[in-house]
Design a protein around this motif. Structure first.
Motif, short mmCIF file in Angstrom:
data_model
loop_
_atom_site.label_atom_id
_atom_site.label_comp_id
_atom_site.label_asym_id
_atom_site.label_seq_id
_atom_site.Cartn_x
_atom_site.Cartn_y
_atom_site.Cartn_z
N GLY A 10 0.83 -1.26 0.00
CA GLY A 10 0.04 -0.04 0.09
C GLY A 10 0.91 1.41 -0.06
O GLY A 10 1.99 1.34 -0.40
N LEU A 11 0.15 2.46 0.30
CA LEU A 11 0.99 3.59 0.49
C LEU A 11 1.01 4.07 1.86
O LEU A 11 -0.13 4.23 2.51
CB LEU A 11 -0.08 4.69 -0.34
N VAL A 12 2.24 4.52 2.12
CA VAL A 12 2.48 4.73 3.62
C VAL A 12 3.39 6.19 3.55
O VAL A 12 4.35 6.18 2.44
CB VAL A 12 2.82 3.71 4.32
N GLN A 13 3.50 6.68 4.59
CA GLN A 13 4.12 8.18 4.76
C GLN A 13 5.51 7.46 5.16
O GLN A 13 5.75 6.49 5.87
CB GLN A 13 3.69 9.16 5.68
N ALA A 14 6.63 8.13 5.02
CA ALA A 14 7.93 7.91 5.42
C ALA A 14 7.85 7.87 7.03
O ALA A 14 7.34 8.82 7.57
CB ALA A 14 8.71 8.92 4.83
N GLY A 15 8.42 6.90 7.42
CA GLY A 15 8.74 6.39 8.64
C GLY A 15 7.59 5.69 9.40
O GLY A 15 7.37 5.14 10.38
#
Length: 125
Positions: A10-15
């Motif tokens: 999926g799509l995830v933010q950095a960290g």
């Protein structure tokens, strides 16, 4: 014969974190070593992590050590890749592979007989 199906991308933010799953079919799955590989656009497929048939040995590429953890649940015929502290450079299609008995795999593509279709992981900055 072993069939592999990945999920969890999926799509995830950095960290952030994601957990990938690789569900296997085949009565001899427990004797196979398993690995995760990834391929970013325009790049070759690269090794990420591997686990032996017993789960007693694990191997990682240097850039993911301390952030990713590979594990397996033979009762569920599933291998996992827990990914923490994700970075934009981790963006890729992640694919699991199975290597035959004796089930000790390293990072060499040629050791793996079976592959899944892959799951997309995108890490935004």
């Amino acid at each position: 014969q072993v069939q592999l199906v990945e999920s969890g991308g999926g799509l995830v933010q950095a960290g952030g974190s994601l957990r990938l799953s690789c569900a296997a079919s085949g009565r001899t799955f427990s004797r196979y070593g398993m690995g995760w590989f990834r391929q970013a656009p325009g790049k070759e497929r690269e090794f990420v992590a591997a686990i032996s048939w017993s789960g007693g040995s694990t191997y990682y590429r240097n850039s993911v050590k301390g952030r990713f953890t590979i594990s397996r649940d033979s009762a569920k015929n599933t291998v996992y890749l827990q990914m923490n502290s994700l970075k934009p450079e981790d963006t890729a299609v992640y694919t699991c592979g199975a290597c035959p008995p004796p089930g000790y795999c390293s990072g060499s593509l040629g050791e793996y007989d079976y592959w899944g279709q892959g799951t997309q992981v995108t890490v935004s900055s």
